[in-house]
Design an enzyme around this catalytic site. Sequence first.
Site, PDB file in Angstrom:
ATOM      1  N   TYR A  91       0.836  -1.194   0.000  1.00 14.69           N
ATOM      2  CA  TYR A  91       0.000   0.000   0.000  1.00 14.69           C
ATOM      3  C   TYR A  91       0.875   1.250   0.000  1.00 14.69           C
ATOM      4  CZ  TYR A  91      -4.158   2.794   0.904  1.00 14.69           C
ATOM      5  OH  TYR A  91      -5.186   3.705   0.792  1.00 14.69           O
TER       6      TYR A  91
ATOM      7  N   ASN B 289     -14.978   3.586   1.686  1.00 16.87           N
ATOM      8  CA  ASN B 289     -15.640   3.324   0.403  1.00 16.87           C
ATOM      9  C   ASN B 289     -16.741   4.322   0.024  1.00 16.87           C
ATOM     10  OD1 ASN B 289     -14.087   1.006  -0.296  1.00 16.87           O
ATOM     11  ND2 ASN B 289     -15.252  -0.184   1.190  1.00 16.87           N
TER      12      ASN B 289
ATOM     13  N   VAL C 231     -17.034  -0.151  -3.281  1.00 18.47           N
ATOM     14  CA  VAL C 231     -17.121   1.171  -3.897  1.00 18.47           C
ATOM     15  C   VAL C 231     -18.128   1.155  -5.038  1.00 18.47           C
ATOM     16  CG1 VAL C 231     -15.869   2.894  -5.259  1.00 18.47           C
ATOM     17  CG2 VAL C 231     -14.798   1.894  -3.241  1.00 18.47           C
TER      18      VAL C 231
ATOM     19  N   ARG D  52     -16.187  -8.750 -13.797  1.00 18.18           N
ATOM     20  CA  ARG D  52     -15.230  -9.648 -14.441  1.00 18.18           C
ATOM     21  C   ARG D  52     -15.720 -11.088 -14.542  1.00 18.18           C
ATOM     22  NH1 ARG D  52      -9.475  -8.575 -11.704  1.00 18.18           N
ATOM     23  NH2 ARG D  52     -10.694  -8.329  -9.786  1.00 18.18           N
TER      24      ARG D  52
ATOM     25  N   TRP E 253      -6.918   8.963  -4.995  1.00 18.43           N
ATOM     26  CA  TRP E 253      -6.589   8.280  -3.738  1.00 18.43           C
ATOM     27  C   TRP E 253      -7.216   9.074  -2.614  1.00 18.43           C
ATOM     28  CZ3 TRP E 253      -1.283   8.273  -0.841  1.00 18.43           C
ATOM     29  CH2 TRP E 253      -1.284   7.268   0.123  1.00 18.43           C
TER      30      TRP E 253
END
Length: 328
Positions: free
Chosen positions: A53, A125, A154, A174, A264
């Site tokens: 991170y 989120n 999110v 996906r 971010w």
Amino acid sequence: MKHALYPHRGPVPQDVIDAVEFELPAPGPGQVRVEVLAAAINPSDVLTLTGEYGMLPPLPAVGGNEGVGKVVELGSGVQGLAVGQTVLLPVGCGTWTTHLNADAAALVPLPEGADPRQLAMLTVNPPTAALLLSDILPLQAGDWVIQNAANSAVGGYLVQIARARGIHVVNVVRRESAVADVKASGADIVLVDGDDLAERVRDATGGAPIKLGIDAVGGAATGRIAAALASGGTVVNYGAMSGEPCALSPGELIFRGITLRGFWLAYWFKVTDAATRNALFADLVRQIATGALSARIQATYGLDDIKQAVAEAAAGERSGKILLLPNG
């Protein structure tokens, strides 16, 4: 008292963390003791355990960046808080714990009677979803956006916020098994990612111009989102679920004027004034407390099962958030 402690980082996140007993001193002047009611396990928490991170605490550290608790003891000089009050915990304070001491000024009082599990997911989120729809481009009711990872936390918040604002969303996932969950959250258009995504998006929207693409996957998926945009559109990337750099062709950048930028939330906190931050969170708290905004929860775990909880949070093909209930 117990907390989930990691003395080092490593490639398998659940291997570096354990629930261990500890002693907590009495709260000092201006502090309160909080009993943690619920704490989320986010992708950023997993990446913190692996060392990937963008912001890492010194070791050893207690896991958890967000959560909600109940005030159980007041230090001297504390005003404006009462024992039994529900509070939002400070970002990054190590929320995977049964109890913690925190500065009273850093705690945000929350409405009584709201579901603490939903409130525990407030800090990361929901503001990310709200800001992706407000701070990248000036969107109006009737505008179109496209997002991938629509089955993420999110993504689910974004569907709800966009619907309330009258913004149309094309939602990309996906895997076929994720379609039903996204539609259950109120999404109208849900497509499975693939090489012909842009063509299927045009068919599904009747060729409506899409101004904004929201990408949490990276790699070739970024380029597929870009290809679905109108010329001059913007792709904003806020995650890298694929583990790959964003791939955008020179043709999209040069000949169609597509812009790629990043988002971010931690950086937004740094550069945004307190009044703006407080106004955003007040609005989100109201929506969550009234049930207008919520997230799917796949499973809850106690602190003794932290390894299993982290492993499940790190795994793919989840249908909701993993939460810790440190005190049961």
